[in-house]
Structures are given as C-alpha cells and as structure tokens.
Design a protein around this motif. Structure first.
Motif, mmCIF file in Angstrom:
data_model
loop_
_atom_site.group_PDB
_atom_site.id
_atom_site.type_symbol
_atom_site.label_atom_id
_atom_site.label_comp_id
_atom_site.label_asym_id
_atom_site.label_seq_id
_atom_site.Cartn_x
_atom_site.Cartn_y
_atom_site.Cartn_z
ATOM 1 N N ASP A 229 36.731 45.620 -72.742
ATOM 2 C CA ASP A 229 36.622 44.296 -72.143
ATOM 3 C C ASP A 229 36.169 43.314 -73.222
ATOM 4 O O ASP A 229 35.024 43.355 -73.669
ATOM 5 N N LYS A 230 37.053 42.416 -73.646
ATOM 6 C CA LYS A 230 36.713 41.445 -74.691
ATOM 7 C C LYS A 230 35.715 40.393 -74.209
ATOM 8 O O LYS A 230 35.071 39.733 -75.021
ATOM 9 N N ARG A 231 35.606 40.207 -72.899
ATOM 10 C CA ARG A 231 34.675 39.261 -72.273
ATOM 11 C C ARG A 231 34.831 37.840 -72.850
ATOM 12 O O ARG A 231 33.847 37.128 -73.065
ATOM 13 N N LYS A 232 36.048 37.427 -73.091
ATOM 14 C CA LYS A 232 36.285 36.109 -73.678
ATOM 15 C C LYS A 232 35.736 34.980 -72.824
ATOM 16 O O LYS A 232 35.196 33.994 -73.345
ATOM 17 N N GLU A 233 35.882 35.096 -71.519
ATOM 18 C CA GLU A 233 35.418 34.026 -70.638
ATOM 19 C C GLU A 233 33.897 33.918 -70.624
ATOM 20 O O GLU A 233 33.349 32.858 -70.334
ATOM 21 N N GLU A 234 33.212 35.013 -70.928
ATOM 22 C CA GLU A 234 31.746 35.015 -70.931
ATOM 23 C C GLU A 234 31.166 34.515 -72.243
ATOM 24 O O GLU A 234 30.017 34.075 -72.295
ATOM 25 N N ARG A 235 31.952 34.574 -73.298
ATOM 26 C CA ARG A 235 31.459 34.219 -74.637
ATOM 27 C C ARG A 235 31.687 32.733 -74.878
ATOM 28 O O ARG A 235 32.691 32.324 -75.446
ATOM 29 N N THR A 236 30.748 31.936 -74.442
ATOM 30 C CA THR A 236 30.906 30.480 -74.455
ATOM 31 C C THR A 236 30.086 29.780 -75.543
ATOM 32 O O THR A 236 30.260 28.576 -75.759
ATOM 33 N N ALA A 237 29.198 30.492 -76.223
ATOM 34 C CA ALA A 237 28.327 29.855 -77.215
ATOM 35 C C ALA A 237 29.119 29.418 -78.443
ATOM 36 O O ALA A 237 30.025 30.120 -78.907
#
Length: 253
Positions: A229-237
């Motif tokens: 899971d790359k979690r792109k949507e969660e990585r907002t910083a």
C-alpha cells in the motif's frame, strides 16, 4: 560464516586517501544527507545556495551544496540509496572533514497503526544487510547511540514536533520482503523497514562519528493481505517540512 569475520584493523583502501581529499572545496561542520531528491532540488533553487564540492563514483558526480539560514551553515547532499553506497559516501565525506551528519528519508511501515508522515527515530535496527558486519561484530540487532537519540529528542521536543522511537528492519532486498519475513520481523519488535539504518549505525560507532538519523513514514507493507500500500492519499506533508526538522536538529548539535 563470512559475515562473522569482523576485523577492526586498517583496510587496504581507506577513505582518507589523497584522491578523496583533493576533491574537497567548501566544508562545514554538519552535512544533511537526504534520501529525498526533491528536498535537494528545491534547496538548490534557493537564492544564495552554492555548490560546495562533490564526490565521484562510476555513476558520476555527487555534489553537495552550502545552505545558510539564521546564522546556521550546513551542507546538503542527495544520499545514495542502499547501505553499501550510503556508507561509502559517508566514509569519504567524513574523511573530507564533515564531522556531524543528519540523515533523513522515508521508511516503510510494518505496523498499520503508524500513520503516514510520522517522525520516527530508529532506536535500534535488525541487521538484514551486509555492510554492518564489516563495522561491528555479528549480531541480529544493533542499538542507536542513546546520547544521540536524546539530543534529537531534545531538539524535537523544543519545537513540539511529535516523534516516536522504533525498531527498524534494515534490508538490502526490498523485492524480497515476503509475508512470512514481515511477520517474523514484527515478532522481533520491528515496526518500520528501511535499507540503510543498521549499516549507518555500525559505521558511526566504528568511526566514532555523530550521526543523527530520522525517518518519516511512507508506504505500508501489508503482510496479512500480501499487498503493498503506497498510501499516496495519506502522504500529504510537504517534503520541506522534513528538511526543516533536519535544520532543527542541526541547530541543537
């Protein structure tokens, strides 16, 4: 076993050779060693930033840049991914005169409860790479220098920057993180995964160099569903947030 042949005597090739020394130009006390290329690219575009020098390899030139802010002068350089090259560069940079290193980059998460973009201080690491065994006797784990951890924590606490200590699984083979291995590493206490930390810890202790390393969390290695899971949507910083954290540590050290 080959990895049990640790020797602490001098090597045939040492990093302080004249060939390394002649490449030095502008040296300062502290170098920020960033595994994130976007950070280095954006720093290079800032007014007043100059090229300080470079290392050479068969891949070409590896430059560092001089950055000053509020009376603090540091160098910044793009880190090479992988324990062997990273430690090789740190060897040469230290031989050139850099005394303190702040190392930053992302890490994968093995424990899903750890959200993205969280600051992790690797307090220890599982040595699933080959470099550290040439800098420290064989063992499954290596601990970070407690005094350096406390210094980082002091710097982060002053600025009210949230952070946690964690054990990392340092592995050379990111395409061989099998579900069973992830399960075993979790059982051994590792909650994040990286590619260099245990080797950098061993090198720093062997050379008696001050290295301050932190991660920011990125992808999730889901061993239960056997997916990445790359979690792109969660990585907002914004990545520059992590550079500012590195500067915060630099001011403390």
């Amino acid at each position: 076993m080959l990895l049990e042949e640790f020797e602490d005597g001098p090597a045939i090739i040492e990093p302080g050779s004249p060939a390394v020394q002649k490449r030095a130009k502008i040296i300062c006390d502290t170098l920020i060693y960033s595994f994130n290329g976007e950070i280095v690219d954006r720093i290079c575009q800032k007014e007043g930033v100059i090229k300080g020098g470079y290392l050479n390899s068969l891949n070409g030139h590896h430059p560092w840049y001089i950055y000053e802010k509020d009376g603090l002068k540091v160098a910044i350089m793009l880190a090479t991914i992988g324990a062997a090259m990273a430690v090789g560069q740190l060897e040469e940079l230290n031989a050139l005169g850099f005394k303190k290193f702040i190392v930053l980059g992302s890490c994968g998460v093995l424990d899903k409860s750890i959200a993205a973009d969280k600051i992790i201080l690797p307090a220890s690491a599982l040595r699933d790479e080959g470099v550290s065994y040439h800098y420290a006797p064989a063992s499954d784990e290596i601990d970070y220098d407690e005094a350096l951890l406390l210094t980082m924590e002091k710097a982060l606490d002053k600025q009210e920057i949230e952070h946690v200590r964690a054990k990392s699984w340092t592995t050379d083979a990111f395409y061989r993180e099998t579900a069973e291995k992830v399960k075993r590493r979790l059982e051994a206490g590792a909650t994040v995964v990286d590619m260099e930390a245990s080797a950098i810890m061993a090198w720093a202790q062997f050379r008696k160099v001050q290295v301050y390393q932190f991660f920011y969390t990125a992808d999730y290695v889901d061993h239960k569903r056997n997916i990445w899971d790359k979690r792109k949507e969660e990585r907002t910083a914004d990545v520059m947030v992590f550079f500012e954290i590195a500067l915060t540590i630099a001011q403390e050290v």
